[in-house]
Scaffold this motif. Structure first.
Motif, PDB file in Angstrom:
ATOM      1  N   GLY A 196      12.500  -9.436  10.217  1.00 21.84           N
ATOM      2  CA  GLY A 196      13.944  -9.561  10.411  1.00 21.84           C
ATOM      3  C   GLY A 196      14.582  -8.472  11.245  1.00 21.84           C
ATOM      4  O   GLY A 196      15.798  -8.499  11.481  1.00 21.84           O
ATOM      5  N   LEU A 197      13.812  -7.515  11.724  1.00 22.52           N
ATOM      6  CA  LEU A 197      14.369  -6.402  12.505  1.00 22.52           C
ATOM      7  C   LEU A 197      14.642  -6.811  13.945  1.00 22.52           C
ATOM      8  O   LEU A 197      13.925  -7.628  14.526  1.00 22.52           O
ATOM      9  N   SER A 198      15.650  -6.208  14.518  1.00 25.91           N
ATOM     10  CA  SER A 198      15.955  -6.446  15.935  1.00 25.91           C
ATOM     11  C   SER A 198      14.985  -5.654  16.802  1.00 25.91           C
ATOM     12  O   SER A 198      14.341  -4.702  16.324  1.00 25.91           O
ATOM     13  N   PRO A 199      14.878  -6.000  18.089  1.00 25.61           N
ATOM     14  CA  PRO A 199      13.980  -5.252  18.996  1.00 25.61           C
ATOM     15  C   PRO A 199      14.375  -3.788  19.161  1.00 25.61           C
ATOM     16  O   PRO A 199      13.585  -2.988  19.660  1.00 25.61           O
ATOM     17  N   ASP A 200      15.612  -3.435  18.734  1.00 24.31           N
ATOM     18  CA  ASP A 200      16.064  -2.044  18.877  1.00 24.31           C
ATOM     19  C   ASP A 200      15.307  -1.099  17.945  1.00 24.31           C
ATOM     20  O   ASP A 200      15.237   0.104  18.194  1.00 24.31           O
ATOM     21  N   VAL A 201      14.794  -1.641  16.858  1.00 27.61           N
ATOM     22  CA  VAL A 201      14.033  -0.816  15.910  1.00 27.61           C
ATOM     23  C   VAL A 201      12.573  -0.785  16.359  1.00 27.61           C
ATOM     24  O   VAL A 201      11.901  -1.808  16.400  1.00 27.61           O
ATOM     25  N   GLU A 202      12.100   0.414  16.674  1.00 27.29           N
ATOM     26  CA  GLU A 202      10.710   0.579  17.127  1.00 27.29           C
ATOM     27  C   GLU A 202       9.863   0.981  15.917  1.00 27.29           C
ATOM     28  O   GLU A 202       9.696   2.157  15.623  1.00 27.29           O
ATOM     29  N   LEU A 203       9.357  -0.033  15.214  1.00 29.36           N
ATOM     30  CA  LEU A 203       8.587   0.218  13.999  1.00 29.36           C
ATOM     31  C   LEU A 203       7.204   0.750  14.368  1.00 29.36           C
ATOM     32  O   LEU A 203       6.403   0.054  14.989  1.00 29.36           O
ATOM     33  N   GLN A 204       6.941   1.994  13.974  1.00 27.46           N
ATOM     34  CA  GLN A 204       5.690   2.653  14.336  1.00 27.46           C
ATOM     35  C   GLN A 204       4.514   2.212  13.474  1.00 27.46           C
ATOM     36  O   GLN A 204       3.363   2.247  13.908  1.00 27.46           O
ATOM     37  N   GLY A 205       4.814   1.809  12.243  1.00 30.37           N
ATOM     38  CA  GLY A 205       3.755   1.429  11.319  1.00 30.37           C
ATOM     39  C   GLY A 205       4.227   1.572   9.891  1.00 30.37           C
ATOM     40  O   GLY A 205       5.432   1.687   9.623  1.00 30.37           O
ATOM     41  N   ILE A 206       3.282   1.579   8.975  1.00 34.21           N
ATOM     42  CA  ILE A 206       3.597   1.637   7.556  1.00 34.21           C
ATOM     43  C   ILE A 206       2.638   2.591   6.849  1.00 34.21           C
ATOM     44  O   ILE A 206       1.455   2.655   7.164  1.00 34.21           O
ATOM     45  N   ALA A 207       3.179   3.363   5.921  1.00 35.71           N
ATOM     46  CA  ALA A 207       2.353   4.232   5.065  1.00 35.71           C
ATOM     47  C   ALA A 207       2.240   3.572   3.707  1.00 35.71           C
ATOM     48  O   ALA A 207       3.249   3.281   3.061  1.00 35.71           O
ATOM     49  N   LEU A 208       1.011   3.306   3.279  1.00 33.22           N
ATOM     50  CA  LEU A 208       0.769   2.724   1.956  1.00 33.22           C
ATOM     51  C   LEU A 208       0.585   3.883   0.990  1.00 33.22           C
ATOM     52  O   LEU A 208      -0.470   4.523   0.963  1.00 33.22           O
ATOM     53  N   THR A 209       1.636   4.201   0.226  1.00 32.70           N
ATOM     54  CA  THR A 209       1.569   5.381  -0.630  1.00 32.70           C
ATOM     55  C   THR A 209       0.740   5.101  -1.875  1.00 32.70           C
ATOM     56  O   THR A 209       0.743   4.003  -2.421  1.00 32.70           O
ATOM     57  N   GLY A 210       0.031   6.137  -2.297  1.00 35.36           N
ATOM     58  CA  GLY A 210      -0.804   6.046  -3.500  1.00 35.36           C
ATOM     59  C   GLY A 210      -0.599   7.295  -4.331  1.00 35.36           C
ATOM     60  O   GLY A 210      -1.436   8.198  -4.334  1.00 35.36           O
ATOM     61  N   TRP A 211       0.526   7.357  -5.031  1.00 33.50           N
ATOM     62  CA  TRP A 211       0.890   8.575  -5.748  1.00 33.50           C
ATOM     63  C   TRP A 211      -0.072   8.865  -6.884  1.00 33.50           C
ATOM     64  O   TRP A 211      -0.497   7.975  -7.601  1.00 33.50           O
ATOM     65  N   GLN A 212      -0.406  10.161  -7.029  1.00 29.60           N
ATOM     66  CA  GLN A 212      -1.285  10.590  -8.111  1.00 29.60           C
ATOM     67  C   GLN A 212      -0.497  11.231  -9.248  1.00 29.60           C
ATOM     68  O   GLN A 212      -0.969  11.324 -10.368  1.00 29.60           O
ATOM     69  N   ARG A 213       0.702  11.663  -8.919  1.00 32.47           N
ATOM     70  CA  ARG A 213       1.693  12.115  -9.901  1.00 32.47           C
ATOM     71  C   ARG A 213       3.061  11.772  -9.320  1.00 32.47           C
ATOM     72  O   ARG A 213       3.220  11.709  -8.108  1.00 32.47           O
ATOM     73  N   TYR A 214       4.051  11.644 -10.195  1.00 30.30           N
ATOM     74  CA  TYR A 214       5.411  11.446  -9.688  1.00 30.30           C
ATOM     75  C   TYR A 214       5.944  12.741  -9.077  1.00 30.30           C
ATOM     76  O   TYR A 214       6.731  12.715  -8.148  1.00 30.30           O
ATOM     77  N   ASP A 215       5.547  13.864  -9.640  1.00 29.45           N
ATOM     78  CA  ASP A 215       5.812  15.158  -9.015  1.00 29.45           C
ATOM     79  C   ASP A 215       4.779  16.155  -9.524  1.00 29.45           C
ATOM     80  O   ASP A 215       3.923  15.815 -10.343  1.00 29.45           O
ATOM     81  N   HIS A 216       4.842  17.361  -9.054  1.00 30.40           N
ATOM     82  CA  HIS A 216       3.816  18.366  -9.320  1.00 30.40           C
ATOM     83  C   HIS A 216       3.592  18.621 -10.808  1.00 30.40           C
ATOM     84  O   HIS A 216       2.494  18.993 -11.224  1.00 30.40           O
ATOM     85  N   LEU A 217       4.619  18.420 -11.630  1.00 32.02           N
ATOM     86  CA  LEU A 217       4.541  18.778 -13.043  1.00 32.02           C
ATOM     87  C   LEU A 217       4.439  17.572 -13.976  1.00 32.02           C
ATOM     88  O   LEU A 217       4.482  17.730 -15.193  1.00 32.02           O
ATOM     89  N   SER A 218       4.302  16.369 -13.431  1.00 31.67           N
ATOM     90  CA  SER A 218       4.196  15.182 -14.289  1.00 31.67           C
ATOM     91  C   SER A 218       2.733  14.837 -14.548  1.00 31.67           C
ATOM     92  O   SER A 218       1.822  15.444 -13.979  1.00 31.67           O
ATOM     93  N   VAL A 219       2.502  13.856 -15.411  1.00 33.31           N
ATOM     94  CA  VAL A 219       1.134  13.492 -15.781  1.00 33.31           C
ATOM     95  C   VAL A 219       0.445  12.746 -14.644  1.00 33.31           C
ATOM     96  O   VAL A 219       1.084  12.264 -13.706  1.00 33.31           O
ATOM     97  N   LEU A 220      -0.884  12.644 -14.754  1.00 29.74           N
ATOM     98  CA  LEU A 220      -1.653  11.868 -13.793  1.00 29.74           C
ATOM     99  C   LEU A 220      -1.386  10.381 -14.014  1.00 29.74           C
ATOM    100  O   LEU A 220      -1.360   9.908 -15.149  1.00 29.74           O
ATOM    101  N   CYS A 221      -1.167   9.644 -12.918  1.00 32.05           N
ATOM    102  CA  CYS A 221      -1.120   8.187 -13.046  1.00 32.05           C
ATOM    103  C   CYS A 221      -2.418   7.620 -12.473  1.00 32.05           C
ATOM    104  O   CYS A 221      -3.437   8.314 -12.452  1.00 32.05           O
ATOM    105  N   GLU A 222      -2.422   6.386 -11.998  1.00 30.12           N
ATOM    106  CA  GLU A 222      -3.671   5.695 -11.673  1.00 30.12           C
ATOM    107  C   GLU A 222      -4.580   6.501 -10.742  1.00 30.12           C
ATOM    108  O   GLU A 222      -4.163   6.894  -9.654  1.00 30.12           O
ATOM    109  N   LEU A 223      -5.825   6.677 -11.160  1.00 31.22           N
ATOM    110  CA  LEU A 223      -6.820   7.341 -10.319  1.00 31.22           C
ATOM    111  C   LEU A 223      -7.194   6.426  -9.158  1.00 31.22           C
ATOM    112  O   LEU A 223      -7.082   5.198  -9.247  1.00 31.22           O
TER     113      LEU A 223
END
Length: 491
Positions: free
Chosen positions: A287-314
């Motif tokens: 749905g984006l117009s040609p004005d948006v130059e989409l470089q790509g996508i990062a598929l994030t795989g978080w190991q914690r929500y932040d430095h001090l939170s518990v481990l989530c999915e390995l």
């Protein structure tokens, strides 16, 4: 914009190393696997696993040794040999818990009790993040892009210096944020004039196009719009990306999720949840117009929500989801062909990691970590079972060992034997799985990670059951009924 935009663009797998850092041998296997599954880049978030030097050496993890510079170089060489671009991610404003938790840098916090947010008025703070960036880029000479984070800058404006600055007419939280980012990006540009700089977009979302345009950021950064929801708002995402483009930030990225975004303590990844997120992103791209130059996508795989939170999915629990999400992007949908590619690449008969424990035993395990994934799935099912969850409500406990009985230390010995038998049988079965977890996880992760995972995901769940056993023992002893056969056992 065509559906194939995300298939043609960069597909970066996010490697979050601030929790459960893989052993270097497993890291090498993962790089090859990412390439086999269809990725062409890795977004690496080192945090305290980077071997910072000099005055920054304090940032290195004390729990397990950080990767050496030689290991990081070897990691990059393997990635480049497989056609994978490496983009380091270093936080420069928010989520600096791994830096600001140290008393040495405590005076650089925006607010004393918020360990994540840097005081934007501190020249020492700016010098600190620029030195971090310099040390990281020094070990990544072939990288053409750098991610500076800048998401979730909590309590910005709450510090005393910020309140004073905001009292000046014309000043605002938006301008305060943009001023710091502009200072940091200009500092990067000075040392690395040809480096592309990426940043998370969430702090920009409530800003007007003119505010962004007037900030001086145009030409300095590429926003990465992140949304991990399976019901992502397509229209709103398109509107945001068009706004950034109208402000002059035409080069943009998307960020999805393949694991680590369900709950803070999730252990088993749901492939369908994350595939649904990618199906929504395909609609955004279309749905984006040609004005948006989409470089790509990062598929994030978080190991914690932040430095001090518990481990989530390995990582081994998220690989089927990762493969499915990448193939969804490449095929323009989660087609049967896409699903077949996933099962073929991983040697499984399913795309859901939660199903692998039910696969025939002769199913080949073709990727490192599948056995660990299988045992984690089995153990998680036990820990979430009604048998454990409602043990306190079982007929024997509720009928003959209520809180009243536990307080008065009285119990019918016949029913005590039944309670002990049921509890011990369950705990022994769990202990058997925990031993398997230790063995399999220890092959892929440092021993400290194994202990942390068990302490966070197993120990607290078993605690109520172990308490019941201990109270039964105490009651029997108090009644003079205790014998050696009544002793507590547990994991």
């Amino acid at each position: 914009m065509d559906l194939s935009t995300l298939a043609r663009g960069k597909k970066l797998v996010h490697l979050d190393l601030k929790g459960a850092p893989p052993r270097i041998s497993y890291l090498h296997e993962l790089i090859h696997l990412f390439a086999d599954l269809g990725a062409n880049g890795i977004l690496v978030e080192y945090e305290d696993m980077f071997p910072y030097e000099k005055e920054l050496k304090i940032l290195q993890s004390k729990v397990h040794p950080p990767y050496s510079r030689e290991e990081i170089i070897s990691f990059q060489e393997i990635a480049h040999s497989r056609g994978l671009e490496i983009i380091p991610l270093v936080q420069t404003f928010g989520h600096l818990e791994f830096v600001l938790k140290h008393s040495t840098f405590g005076n650089l916090r925006e607010v004393h009790n918020c360990l994540g947010t840097l005081n934007p008025h501190s020249k020492k703070g700016v010098a600190l993040v620029l030195e971090m960036l310099h040390q990281v880029m020094e070990v990544h000479p072939k990288s053409t892009a750098l991610h500076i984070g800048a998401d979730e800058v909590y309590l910005l404006g709450e510090g005393e210096q910020s309140k004073e600055w905001l009292s000046i007419p014309g000043h605002s939280i938006h301008k305060l944020f943009l001023s710091h980012i502009t200072t940091v990006t200009k500092g990067i540009r000075k040392s690395y004039p040809n480096l592309s700089v990426i940043m998370w977009d969430d702090m920009l979302r409530s800003m007007s196009s003119d505010t962004i345009k007037d900030s001086g950021l145009v030409g300095l950064v590429q926003p990465m719009l992140w949304d991990y929801s399976p019901v992502l708002d397509v229209d709103n995402s398109i509107m945001l990306m068009e706004k950034y483009s109208s402000a002059g930030l035409s080069q943009q990225w998307a960020a999805s999720s393949f694991k680590g975004s369900t709950t803070v303590h999730t252990c088993v990844t749901s492939t369908q949840r994350h595939v649904d997120n990618h199906l929504q992103w395909l609609k955004v791209a279309a749905g984006l117009s040609p004005d948006v130059e989409l470089q790509g996508i990062a598929l994030t795989g978080w190991q914690r929500y932040d430095h001090l939170s518990v481990l989530c999915e390995l990582m081994p629990l998220g690989l089927q989801s990762l493969a499915s999400c990448l193939q969804t992007l490449l095929h323009g949908g989660f087609t049967q062909d896409a699903q077949n590619k996933v099962m073929e690449a991983l040697g499984t008969g399913t795309t859901e990691v939660g199903d692998i424990a039910r696969l025939p035993q002769e199913t080949s395990r073709s990727y490192a970590g599948m056995k660990l994934a299988e045992v984690v799935v089995q153990l998680t099912a036990m820990l979430e079972s009604e048998e454990l969850r409602y043990f306190d409500s079982s007929v024997y406990v509720r009928g003959w060992f209520s809180p009243y009985h536990r307080e008065k230390k009285i119990i019918n010995p016949l029913f005590a034997e039944q309670i002990q038998k049921d509890a011990k049988t369950f705990l022994e079965a769990v202990e058997f799985k925990v031993k398997e977890i230790r063995q399999e996880m220890g092959l892929l992760y440092p021993d400290s990670t194994v202990e942390e995972w068990i302490s966070q995901h197993v120990t607290p769940v078993l605690k109520p059951l172990q308490n019941v056993l201990m109270d039964v023992y105490t009651a029997l002893e108090d009644m003079g009924m205790y014998n050696s056969d009544s002793a507590q056992s547990g994991s």
